[in-house]
Design a protein around this motif. Structure first.
Motif, mmCIF file in Angstrom:
data_model
loop_
_atom_site.group_PDB
_atom_site.id
_atom_site.type_symbol
_atom_site.label_atom_id
_atom_site.label_comp_id
_atom_site.label_asym_id
_atom_site.label_seq_id
_atom_site.Cartn_x
_atom_site.Cartn_y
_atom_site.Cartn_z
ATOM 1 N N MET A 133 6.046 -0.360 -10.250
ATOM 2 C CA MET A 133 5.547 0.842 -9.763
ATOM 3 C C MET A 133 4.433 0.766 -8.993
ATOM 4 O O MET A 133 4.211 1.350 -7.851
ATOM 5 N N SER A 134 3.672 0.151 -9.467
ATOM 6 C CA SER A 134 2.170 0.029 -8.647
ATOM 7 C C SER A 134 2.073 -0.722 -7.479
ATOM 8 O O SER A 134 1.806 -0.579 -6.476
ATOM 9 N N MET A 135 3.082 -1.839 -7.511
ATOM 10 C CA MET A 135 3.373 -2.433 -6.057
ATOM 11 C C MET A 135 3.772 -1.573 -5.106
ATOM 12 O O MET A 135 3.467 -1.659 -3.934
ATOM 13 N N ARG A 136 4.903 -0.883 -5.776
ATOM 14 C CA ARG A 136 5.717 0.193 -4.600
ATOM 15 C C ARG A 136 4.694 1.086 -4.086
ATOM 16 O O ARG A 136 4.717 1.351 -2.805
ATOM 17 N N VAL A 137 3.756 1.724 -4.889
ATOM 18 C CA VAL A 137 2.964 2.886 -4.471
ATOM 19 C C VAL A 137 1.902 1.992 -3.367
ATOM 20 O O VAL A 137 1.521 2.645 -2.617
ATOM 21 N N ASN A 138 1.360 0.871 -3.912
ATOM 22 C CA ASN A 138 0.383 0.255 -2.964
ATOM 23 C C ASN A 138 1.059 -0.038 -1.589
ATOM 24 O O ASN A 138 0.459 0.162 -0.759
ATOM 25 N N MET A 139 2.197 -0.405 -1.625
ATOM 26 C CA MET A 139 2.845 -0.826 -0.499
ATOM 27 C C MET A 139 3.075 0.422 0.446
ATOM 28 O O MET A 139 2.940 0.416 1.863
ATOM 29 N N ARG A 140 3.566 1.586 -0.184
ATOM 30 C CA ARG A 140 3.788 2.900 0.286
ATOM 31 C C ARG A 140 2.355 3.035 1.255
ATOM 32 O O ARG A 140 2.223 3.555 2.375
ATOM 33 N N GLN A 141 1.283 2.910 0.513
ATOM 34 C CA GLN A 141 -0.066 3.637 0.992
ATOM 35 C C GLN A 141 -0.421 2.479 1.997
ATOM 36 O O GLN A 141 -0.905 2.884 3.115
ATOM 37 N N ARG A 142 -0.291 0.992 2.101
ATOM 38 C CA ARG A 142 -0.752 0.268 2.748
ATOM 39 C C ARG A 142 -0.019 0.480 4.286
ATOM 40 O O ARG A 142 -0.510 0.501 5.041
ATOM 41 N N GLN A 192 3.632 0.410 13.322
ATOM 42 C CA GLN A 192 4.846 1.164 12.817
ATOM 43 C C GLN A 192 5.061 2.555 13.133
ATOM 44 O O GLN A 192 4.265 3.080 12.624
ATOM 45 N N GLU A 193 6.088 2.778 13.830
ATOM 46 C CA GLU A 193 5.831 4.274 14.308
ATOM 47 C C GLU A 193 6.463 5.201 13.440
ATOM 48 O O GLU A 193 6.126 6.323 13.158
ATOM 49 N N SER A 194 7.502 4.576 12.399
ATOM 50 C CA SER A 194 8.090 5.186 11.431
ATOM 51 C C SER A 194 7.189 5.462 10.036
ATOM 52 O O SER A 194 6.647 4.481 9.903
ATOM 53 N N ASP A 195 7.197 6.521 9.485
ATOM 54 C CA ASP A 195 6.719 6.720 8.207
ATOM 55 C C ASP A 195 7.847 6.540 6.989
ATOM 56 O O ASP A 195 7.434 6.983 5.853
ATOM 57 N N GLU A 196 8.701 5.922 7.231
ATOM 58 C CA GLU A 196 9.986 5.772 6.367
ATOM 59 C C GLU A 196 10.071 4.240 6.129
ATOM 60 O O GLU A 196 9.418 3.555 6.871
ATOM 61 N N TRP A 197 10.601 3.913 4.929
ATOM 62 C CA TRP A 197 11.208 2.701 4.572
ATOM 63 C C TRP A 197 11.817 2.203 5.666
ATOM 64 O O TRP A 197 12.847 2.867 6.127
ATOM 65 N N ARG A 250 1.606 3.104 5.050
ATOM 66 C CA ARG A 250 1.733 4.525 5.496
ATOM 67 C C ARG A 250 3.173 5.119 5.467
ATOM 68 O O ARG A 250 3.691 5.936 6.419
ATOM 69 N N ILE A 251 3.867 4.849 4.117
ATOM 70 C CA ILE A 251 5.367 5.214 4.090
ATOM 71 C C ILE A 251 5.100 6.602 3.127
ATOM 72 O O ILE A 251 4.538 6.557 2.087
ATOM 73 N N ARG A 252 6.124 7.310 3.588
ATOM 74 C CA ARG A 252 6.106 8.799 2.814
ATOM 75 C C ARG A 252 6.769 8.522 1.665
ATOM 76 O O ARG A 252 7.625 7.745 1.544
#
Length: 128
Positions: free
Chosen positions: A75-84, A17-22, A86-88
């Motif tokens: 919240m923890s799922m959202r944080v984990n998904m962002r880390q997995r 994924q080239e973007s670091d956004e949702w 690589r979403i800012r």
């Protein structure tokens, strides 16, 4: 019958994924109308299915009834998904979205999983 020696093994195709956004906004419900309808009419069912599809225990989101004011599982799922993926973002923003836009947050996470999960097919060698 001739046999060929394998010089290089096939490599799995990895999705990048080239973007670091949702890939969709928090209120982009029209991108997945059936999913958003399911979340609207039965949020507990939708969160459990999304959690299972993400690789977490099926009933994990149901523990939020014990978590108090801030939905810790969301919240923890959202944080984990962002880390997995690589979403800012920040934990503070995740906390606000999880608390005040819980259903929309789960819909956004579901859409993100559908867009980023690409099946990787591994080609195996046959034993003869």
């Amino acid at each position: 019958m001739t046999s060929k020696m394998v010089v290089q093994q096939p490599q799995p195709i990895m999705y990048t994924q080239e973007s670091d956004e949702w890939s969709s906004g928090i209120c982009d419900c029209c991108q997945d109308v059936p999913g958003c309808c399911c979340a609207f009419w039965c949020l507990p069912c939708f969160t459990c299915i999304t959690s299972r599809d993400y690789g977490e225990p099926l009933c994990l989101p149901l523990l939020e009834i014990f978590s108090g004011w801030i939905p810790a599982v969301t919240m923890s799922m959202r944080v984990n998904m962002r880390q997995r993926y690589r979403i800012r973002g920040t934990m503070c923003r995740d906390c606000v979205i999880s608390t005040f836009c819980c259903a929309c947050s789960w819909c956004q996470m579901s859409r993100e999983m559908k867009r980023r999960n690409v099946s990787v097919v591994m080609v195996g060698a046959k034993n003869t």
